[in-house]
Scaffold this active site. Structure first.
Site, PDB file in Angstrom:
ATOM      1  N   ILE A 151      -0.683   5.920  13.446  1.00  0.00           N
ATOM      2  CA  ILE A 151       0.308   5.475  12.729  1.00  0.00           C
ATOM      3  C   ILE A 151       1.564   5.682  13.485  1.00  0.00           C
ATOM      4  O   ILE A 151       2.544   5.371  12.914  1.00  0.00           O
ATOM      5  CB  ILE A 151       0.473   6.117  11.452  1.00  0.00           C
ATOM      6  CG1 ILE A 151       0.555   7.868  11.537  1.00  0.00           C
ATOM      7  CG2 ILE A 151      -0.947   5.969  10.632  1.00  0.00           C
ATOM      8  CD1 ILE A 151       0.599   8.549  10.267  1.00  0.00           C
ATOM      9  N   GLU A 205       3.995  17.378  11.239  1.00  0.00           N
ATOM     10  CA  GLU A 205       4.667  17.919   9.913  1.00  0.00           C
ATOM     11  C   GLU A 205       5.766  18.827  10.286  1.00  0.00           C
ATOM     12  O   GLU A 205       6.726  19.005   9.685  1.00  0.00           O
ATOM     13  CB  GLU A 205       3.680  18.603   9.017  1.00  0.00           C
ATOM     14  CG  GLU A 205       2.172  18.029   9.043  1.00  0.00           C
ATOM     15  CD  GLU A 205       2.111  16.486   8.333  1.00  0.00           C
ATOM     16  OE1 GLU A 205       3.042  16.298   7.642  1.00  0.00           O
ATOM     17  OE2 GLU A 205       1.443  16.023   8.746  1.00  0.00           O
ATOM     18  N   GLN A 216       8.035  12.366  18.652  1.00  0.00           N
ATOM     19  CA  GLN A 216       7.444  12.704  17.250  1.00  0.00           C
ATOM     20  C   GLN A 216       8.542  13.765  16.566  1.00  0.00           C
ATOM     21  O   GLN A 216       8.842  13.710  15.161  1.00  0.00           O
ATOM     22  CB  GLN A 216       6.013  13.341  17.142  1.00  0.00           C
ATOM     23  CG  GLN A 216       5.149  12.557  16.196  1.00  0.00           C
ATOM     24  CD  GLN A 216       3.950  13.266  16.183  1.00  0.00           C
ATOM     25  OE1 GLN A 216       3.646  13.676  15.121  1.00  0.00           O
ATOM     26  NE2 GLN A 216       3.094  13.438  17.189  1.00  0.00           N
ATOM     27  N   ILE A 221       1.145  21.109  24.651  1.00  0.00           N
ATOM     28  CA  ILE A 221       1.976  19.686  24.415  1.00  0.00           C
ATOM     29  C   ILE A 221       1.049  18.706  25.418  1.00  0.00           C
ATOM     30  O   ILE A 221       1.241  18.779  26.577  1.00  0.00           O
ATOM     31  CB  ILE A 221       3.225  19.801  24.747  1.00  0.00           C
ATOM     32  CG1 ILE A 221       3.917  20.680  23.741  1.00  0.00           C
ATOM     33  CG2 ILE A 221       3.677  18.578  24.555  1.00  0.00           C
ATOM     34  CD1 ILE A 221       3.767  20.483  22.191  1.00  0.00           C
ATOM     35  N   LYS A 224      -2.010  22.560  18.408  1.00  0.00           N
ATOM     36  CA  LYS A 224      -1.748  23.100  17.059  1.00  0.00           C
ATOM     37  C   LYS A 224      -1.180  22.035  16.049  1.00  0.00           C
ATOM     38  O   LYS A 224      -1.387  21.969  14.971  1.00  0.00           O
ATOM     39  CB  LYS A 224      -0.852  24.336  16.817  1.00  0.00           C
ATOM     40  CG  LYS A 224      -1.194  25.333  17.741  1.00  0.00           C
ATOM     41  CD  LYS A 224      -1.063  26.900  17.298  1.00  0.00           C
ATOM     42  CE  LYS A 224       0.528  27.187  17.636  1.00  0.00           C
ATOM     43  NZ  LYS A 224       0.958  28.415  17.255  1.00  0.00           N
ATOM     44  N   GLY A 225      -0.804  21.003  16.696  1.00  0.00           N
ATOM     45  CA  GLY A 225      -0.169  19.913  15.623  1.00  0.00           C
ATOM     46  C   GLY A 225       1.337  19.640  15.598  1.00  0.00           C
ATOM     47  O   GLY A 225       1.958  21.043  15.452  1.00  0.00           O
ATOM     48  N   ASN A 269       1.573  15.512  25.650  1.00  0.00           N
ATOM     49  CA  ASN A 269       2.487  14.380  26.053  1.00  0.00           C
ATOM     50  C   ASN A 269       3.666  14.792  25.656  1.00  0.00           C
ATOM     51  O   ASN A 269       4.088  14.333  24.545  1.00  0.00           O
ATOM     52  CB  ASN A 269       2.224  12.961  25.900  1.00  0.00           C
ATOM     53  CG  ASN A 269       2.632  11.873  26.475  1.00  0.00           C
ATOM     54  OD1 ASN A 269       4.059  12.110  26.953  1.00  0.00           O
ATOM     55  ND2 ASN A 269       2.241  10.872  26.791  1.00  0.00           N
ATOM     56  N   LYS A 310       6.789  13.300  26.115  1.00  0.00           N
ATOM     57  CA  LYS A 310       7.392  12.291  25.951  1.00  0.00           C
ATOM     58  C   LYS A 310       7.130  11.771  24.374  1.00  0.00           C
ATOM     59  O   LYS A 310       8.044  11.414  23.669  1.00  0.00           O
ATOM     60  CB  LYS A 310       7.075  10.938  26.954  1.00  0.00           C
ATOM     61  CG  LYS A 310       7.994   9.819  26.511  1.00  0.00           C
ATOM     62  CD  LYS A 310       7.680   8.540  27.583  1.00  0.00           C
ATOM     63  CE  LYS A 310       8.224   8.970  28.932  1.00  0.00           C
ATOM     64  NZ  LYS A 310       8.155   7.881  29.971  1.00  0.00           N
ATOM     65  N   THR A 311       5.618  11.399  24.114  1.00  0.00           N
ATOM     66  CA  THR A 311       5.473  11.318  22.656  1.00  0.00           C
ATOM     67  C   THR A 311       5.573  12.412  21.648  1.00  0.00           C
ATOM     68  O   THR A 311       5.990  12.065  20.540  1.00  0.00           O
ATOM     69  CB  THR A 311       3.994  10.533  22.484  1.00  0.00           C
ATOM     70  OG1 THR A 311       3.039  11.639  23.301  1.00  0.00           O
ATOM     71  CG2 THR A 311       3.976   9.244  23.552  1.00  0.00           C
TER      72      THR A 311
END
Lengths: 214, 326, 746
Positions: C475, C712, C645, C636, C708-709, C638, C640-641
């Protein structure tokens, strides 16, 4: 086109008239056909006959050039430039993000100037030259702004991106990319809900400072 | 959107004739508001007369004024050399409106004819006397955060959304129109109407009349000007309130002043009494504060827009401060 | 041969960047299918009651109209009639109301008809001709007026261990007896996801029992399951394609009525049907972040140790689904507090169901918690960063177990330096720059580091490239890019030689994109699939080259046209030979969380956001002049992305803090904010150059990658950081979002 003489314009004068005409056509075709034809064929025949007549009444001719390709079209006057591009010319790179001129996803260039294609009727663009995102690259070679967007990750979902890029190119051409603040102001007509604004600004600054022809 | 007949005259007379003949016809220029309203079913003209090919785009200097063709586009006008030199306030107001893309589409004439952004006007399922006379005013006891504090009626409390018009009313512009009965000139302050009992009428244009140009008289307001627009985000938003301020200074003394507000009434709101309160006074914050107090006389708020009673005078002070310092 | 550079951690460009910048990326309403038709939905103009009649005659007669479908003539949808759950039990999330099934109106603008025509213009015009008549009933759309009817969610009532239950440690509501205490109420209004691509679906019945939908969804498998059930079809007969998703932010986590309507319409006209919602319908026909009222009480010692917290929340839901979110989760574990109480309730209103919006309940809860932290620090006259450090948790106080990893202190340090926290004055209103008051604020965010199960398909192609497939969607975070990097490192292959295909329910099973869990979950599956492929190729190579028999899969290297071995460049088996030995099919690997790390450790990502704001003294306008977001999100993949985010979450937080507010006129039950002119989201000029810093230390327990994400925590804590900075600038504490200029002039 019936310039200066509205009375000979081939377009139909309005919805109520259309509806009455259509009802008449549908009923008469149904009546003639019903006595000897099975139901589905009646429907198909009525629909097709009707559509052909309706199309002749409801469409007007339109000539315009899109990405260097000349088109001779027949369109309903109510068709927006955006819907013409997306639904009839299948140039889906130009995006619909709101349809009310409030997001910039539909930005294209008309005779070199950026506009929101959702708020103009296709017929109003008679004779104009339209450039969409599909017309920006030179063959396989990306436009410097496209390159810069990839390099600086000036997008996430990619949906606002064509509009951002068309706007970014115009922003430099107009001379509105002189500073970070000026870029942000003159790019504010293009919403990026993913929030990639910092990266978009970086991409524009790189192209501007690189001095390449945009 | 309904079906409609589409014609594209290239001569002014043909356009006017076409409109005069048909009560259900509309001119279309930039289309940035009309197409929006047609998509939502708020307006449903049976005929559109595309006037974009009429030769009404020139910006020219004439005796004592600047004449801007009705079809000149908002963006180019805002950056026009003559406009920047003679009427920088107008340029500022234009640049504060909408987005670069919309400014490349919207015309000067169309900008004046923008309809209100009142949400009740925009939703055909809700009452609105402007859209459907007699259906009631949804905003009166509804969500009236954006609404008028001056000049409203019990039929309508909507505001006019144009930035450009706020500058033009301050600058004593004149609207040039041409119609079936000939040409006439309408002082800008008489162009837009207050809602009264006929909120469906935004302006005093008569059936069949076409705006051909706007004339802005040359004046001393070439330096100390400021268009202050207060909005909920930094750009690309309609004004909560806006102020067009122009000063002519002799040293620190105010020789002449112009002041108008947007986002506060059904029309761009000229503040002549506040101007009088400025003239002859020193250009100080105290003077500006007094003028703001005068400007706010008669203001009245509704449930959700009481903040404008404070924001509007503050914006006036800010606009005058910035103009004086320019 | 040269070993390819390590890709994990590299700032690689997106693999689908070219498609996105050229307009070649194809979204759900952009597939060119023969005989395509266009649908437009008609919504109810009342909020609650029954439809008594629908006049469709004019629409049916309008040019080009192929069908007008309402509950009077809708075909039978088999899944709508199957005996489901006990009807006396309220449905839970996942059960959209059954469109065109009955005459009941449950919320304003609920679809009552779908009009299909041969062009979009004709469908839209005809939709305007459909008129419903109703028997209207009294409705309730205001949460504040309905707080008294709030109730404990059924899921919690049924299961005492459910996290939506009341939580208690130490004494109940102990803050009330504290020496230094505060008690404040906070409101986060209804916010709408508003991805730039409006919800869109193209539905195509390829055969009477075979359905293909090009759909805006975050989960191709979940959507397939929902519509297979609805039509009583085996899941393999339904294909869901979502190659590109134009943003979602949670909005496409639920199957909505418009999707069902388009599928019904395609069935009726027996042609593909394309349906894109309008921007107005994005307020009403899909979910939103629910209006939530909160009360937070806190007590502390004079030296800045929190002694008790009570945090209560009431969120709105619909009358037909019980929507819940983890509004109070962060409060339970973020700070040391011996006494802690949380109570979560929901109230049913005559509105559509909410759906998780980025940083979901945690972002709402963090606004209250992190604002209250700032309020208490001010009360104690302690720097808010120092106050947080004094209450820092070295282990999870909720579950009494260690963190799998926590580098939040490092984040504090990184962020404080970058924003210039040392310029912050304890006394509000102390800093001024011309007509602008300047202030600094911070807010902390956390979100569970979730990892689920996933599969991945992998195969070697004759040209020596590797194809991976997963049903996962992207997404916006750059899923295919991250997966390509993970695969490149695991295979030892250049990323250009790897293709990661996604967004198709026929591909390998993967979870719905959401909850910041995709790299955590699909990443290990990709890793394991790559290793499985290597092992398969090694054993196949062994049959023609003995060197491969006595080695490990880790030594297998991909060279140009052949397979070779690390340290033994003479061992060569051409790819063509290998492919001769196999059917060329996919190796499918399933990856599940291993061991019981999730039971022994508390796993969370952490973030902190620092804001510098300017507030105009006369107009009340707020500008965020600096925004620094720092994250402990494990490895991490990447920067850059991932950085993008984080920036995006920060911009979302600016919207939440300063402008986003969907308003219903309760007299009509109808949204008054209907588009981007009156529901503002941030534009370029609202965003500063957002600075991002990652601690970038792997988590040893979540998965083998150490991730870990991010999605959010990028937004959780941003809104309170801005609100706190506004307090620091002005001395005005605003507890109801958004903080618009009018509120600062009061």
């Amino acid at each position: 086109m019936a310039d200066d003489n509205p009375e000979i314009n081939p377009a139909e004068p309005g919805a109520s008239h259309n509806e009455a005409r259509r009802t008449f056509l549908k009923q008469s075709s149904l009546l003639t056909a019903m006595t000897f034809t099975p139901g589905p064929i009646v429907q198909a025949a009525a629909a097709q006959f009707d559509e052909k007549v309706a199309a002749a009444f409801e469409k007007v001719p339109l000539k315009l050039e899109v990405n260097g390709v000349k088109h001779k079209l027949s369109v309903e006057p109510r068709t927006t430039l955006l819907d013409l591009l997306r639904e009839q010319l299948h140039l889906t790179g130009t995006k619909k993000g709101c349809d009310y001129g409030q997001c910039g996803a539909c930005t294209v260039h008309v005779d070199g100037n950026r506009i929101n294609s959702c708020l103009t009727l296709a017929v109003m663009q008679e004779g104009r030259k339209i450039t969409t995102i599909e017309g920006l690259a030179n063959g396989d070679n990306l436009h410097p702004m496209q390159e810069a967007f990839v390099k600086h990750d000036g997008f996430q979902c990619g949906y606002c991106t064509p509009g951002q890029i068309m706007s970014a190119v115009a922003c430099i051409r107009e001379g509105h990319a002189g500073s970070e603040g000026e870029i942000r102001e003159f790019m504010s007509g293009n919403i990026c809900r993913c929030g990639a604004y910092s990266n978009i600004v970086a991409a524009i600054q790189e192209v501007k400072n690189g001095g390449q022809k945009v | 959107m309904n079906q409609f007949q589409y014609v594209r005259p290239t001569k002014q007379k043909a356009a006017i004739d076409a409109l005069a003949r048909d009560a259900n016809a509309q001119f279309i220029a930039g289309g940035t508001n009309l197409i929006d309203l047609m998509k939502r079913g708020v307006m449903a003209p049976q005929k559109l007369i595309d006037i974009n090919r009429l030769p009404l785009t020139k910006i020219e200097s004439q005796n004592g004024s600047l004449r801007i063709g009705a079809l000149a586009l908002n963006g180019p006008v805002a950056e026009d050399k003559l406009v920047l030199e003679r009427q920088p306030l107008l340029a500022q107001a234009l640049s504060a409106g909408a987005s670069p893309q919309l400014r490349n589409m919207a015309t000067v004439g169309g900008n004046m004819l923008q309809r209100t952004r009142c949400p009740y006007f925009y939703d055909t399922a809700l009452p609105c006397n402007k859209r459907e006379p007699g259906s009631g005013c949804g905003a009166l006891e509804g969500f009236n955060r954006m609404h008028a504090i001056f000049g409203f009626s019990d039929k309508c409390i909507a505001v006019h959304p144009s930035d450009m018009s706020v500058a033009l009313v301050a600058l004593d512009a004149t609207v040039l129109v041409s119609g079936p009965k000939g040409d006439r000139r309408i002082p800008f302050n008489d162009f837009h109407r207050l809602p009264g009992d006929t909120p469906q009428r935004d302006t005093n244009l008569e059936q069949g009349e076409l705006i051909t140009a706007v004339e802005v008289p040359d004046g001393p307001f070439t330096k100390h000007v400021h268009y202050q627009k207060v909005r909920e985000r930094a750009s690309y938003a309609f004004a909560l309130v806006s102020v067009a301020a122009a000063l002519s200074l002799d040293g620190n003394t105010i020789k002449d002043a112009r002041l108008a507000m947007g986002g506060v009434a059904h029309k761009p709101w000229r503040l002549t009494d506040a101007e009088k309160a400025l003239i002859g006074k020193p250009a100080t914050e105290e003077t500006f504060r007094q003028a703001a107090t005068v400007a706010m006389q008669g203001a009245k708020a509704f449930e959700h827009n009481a903040y404008k009673l404070k924001m509007a005078p503050n914006a006036i002070i800010q606009a005058l401060k910035t103009a004086a310092a320019a | 041969m040269k070993t390819p550079e390590k890709q994990i951690g590299a700032r690689m460009n997106r693999v689908d960047g070219r498609q996105k910048v050229t307009g070649a990326a194809t979204y759900s309403a952009e597939y060119k299918l023969p005989g395509i038709t266009y649908a437009v939905l008609v919504g109810s103009t009342i909020t609650k009651g029954r439809i008594t009649s629908i006049d469709t005659k004019a629409a049916e007669r309008a040019p080009g109209v192929l069908a007008v479908i309402t509950h009077f003539n809708s075909p039978k949808v088999p899944g709508f009639d199957t005996a489901g759950k006990d009807p006396s039990q309220p449905a839970t999330v996942g059960g959209p109301i059954k469109i065109f099934k009955d005459d009941k109106i449950r919320f304003n603008d609920q679809p009552i008809a779908i009009v299909v025509a041969d062009s979009l213009e004709r469908a839209r015009f005809a939709a305007g001709l459909v008129k419903g008549q109703y028997a209207q009933e009294k409705h309730q759309t205001n949460l504040e007026a309905n707080k008294a009817q709030a109730f404990l969610p059924t899921s919690a009532k049924k299961n005492p261990k459910h996290p939506m239950n009341d939580y208690q440690r130490g004494q109940v509501d102990a803050y009330k007896t504290g020496a230094i205490k505060l008690e404040s109420e906070y409101v986060v209004p209804t916010e709408v996801h508003h991805p730039m691509e409006m919800q869109a679906i193209t539905a195509h019945w390829e055969a009477p029992d075979r359905l293909t939908i090009y759909d805006k969804t975050q989960g191709t498998m979940a959507t397939r399951r929902d519509f297979a059930r609805e039509w009583g079809l085996p899941e393999e007969n339904v294909k869901v394609i979502a190659t590109y998703v134009g943003g979602a932010f949670g909005n496409a986590l639920h199957s909505w009525q418009h999707e069902s309507a388009a599928i019904i319409a395609a069935r009726v006209v027996n042609r593909p049907v394309k349906l894109m919602l309008t921007r107005e319908q994005m307020f009403t026909m899909v979910g939103y972040r629910p209006y939530t009222w909160q009360k937070l009480g806190m007590s502390a010692t004079p030296d800045g140790k929190i002694t008790a917290i009570t945090h209560e929340a009431i969120g709105q839901t619909s009358t037909f689904e019980e929507f819940t979110e983890a509004t109070l989760a962060q409060t339970r574990m973020m700070y040391e507090s011996p006494n802690l109480t949380t109570r979560y309730r929901i109230a049913s209103l005559d509105v559509n169901s909410p759906i998780w919006m980025r940083g979901p309940g945690e972002a709402t809860g963090a606004f209250a918690l992190e604002s209250a932290m700032d309020e208490m620090a001010h009360l104690l006259n302690i720097d808010p960063l120092e106050f947080r450090l004094r209450n820092y948790t070295e282990q999870d106080p909720e579950k009494n177990r260690p963190w799998s990893s926590k580098f939040l202190k490092e984040c504090y340090q990184l962020g404080a330096e970058r924003v210039g926290w040392n310029k912050r004055q304890l006394k509000p209103g102390s800093l001024r720059d011309g007509d602008w008051l300047v202030g600094y604020g911070m807010g902390v965010g956390t979100f569970g580091a979730h990892r689920g199960s996933s599969k991945a398909n992998i195969r070697l192609l004759p040209n020596g490239t590797v194809l991976l497939q997963s049903a996962v969607t992207d997404i916006g975070p750059g899923t295919a890019t991250a997966m390509t990097q993970i695969a490149a490192d695991t295979l030892g292959l250049a990323p250009e030689k790897i293709k990661f295909e996604l967004g198709n329910s026929d591909f390998a099973q993967a979870p719905t994109q959401g909850g910041s869990a995709i790299v955590n979950t699909v990443g290990p599956a990709v890793q394991e699939a790559c290793l499985a492929l290597k092992e398969k190729l090694r054993t196949m190579a062994a049959s023609s080259n003995a060197a491969f028999a006595s080695t490990e899969k880790e030594d297998v290297l991909f060279a140009d046209g052949y397979l070779t071995l690390n340290g033994n460049p003479n061992a060569r088996v051409p790819f063509a030979d290998l492919l001769k030995q196999t059917d060329g099919g996919f190796v499918t690997v399933e990856s599940k969380p291993q061991g019981d790390a999730s039971k022994s450790f508390s796993m969370y990502s952490f973030s902190v956001h620092f804001a510098e704001v300017r507030v105009h003294v006369l107009t009340g306008e707020v500008r965020v002049s600096k925004l620094v977001s720092c994250a402990d999100a494990g490895t991490i993949v990447n920067e850059k992305t991932a950085g993008n985010q984080m920036k995006g979450g920060a911009v979302g937080g600016i919207g939440m803090a300063l402008m986003e507010h969907a308003v219903i006129d309760d007299r009509f039950g109808r949204y008054i904010t209907k588009d981007f002119a009156d529901y503002h989201v941030p534009v370029h000029a609202d965003s500063p150059d957002v600075q991002v810093a990652f601690v970038n230390k792997p988590d040893p327990h979540v998965n083998a990658l150490g991730t870990k994400g991010i999605g959010e925590i990028a937004i959780i804590g941003v809104a309170p950081a801005i609100a706190n900075a506004i307090f620091n600038a002005t001395g005005k504490r605003l507890r109801e979002l958004p903080i618009t200029p009018d509120k600062l002039l009061v």
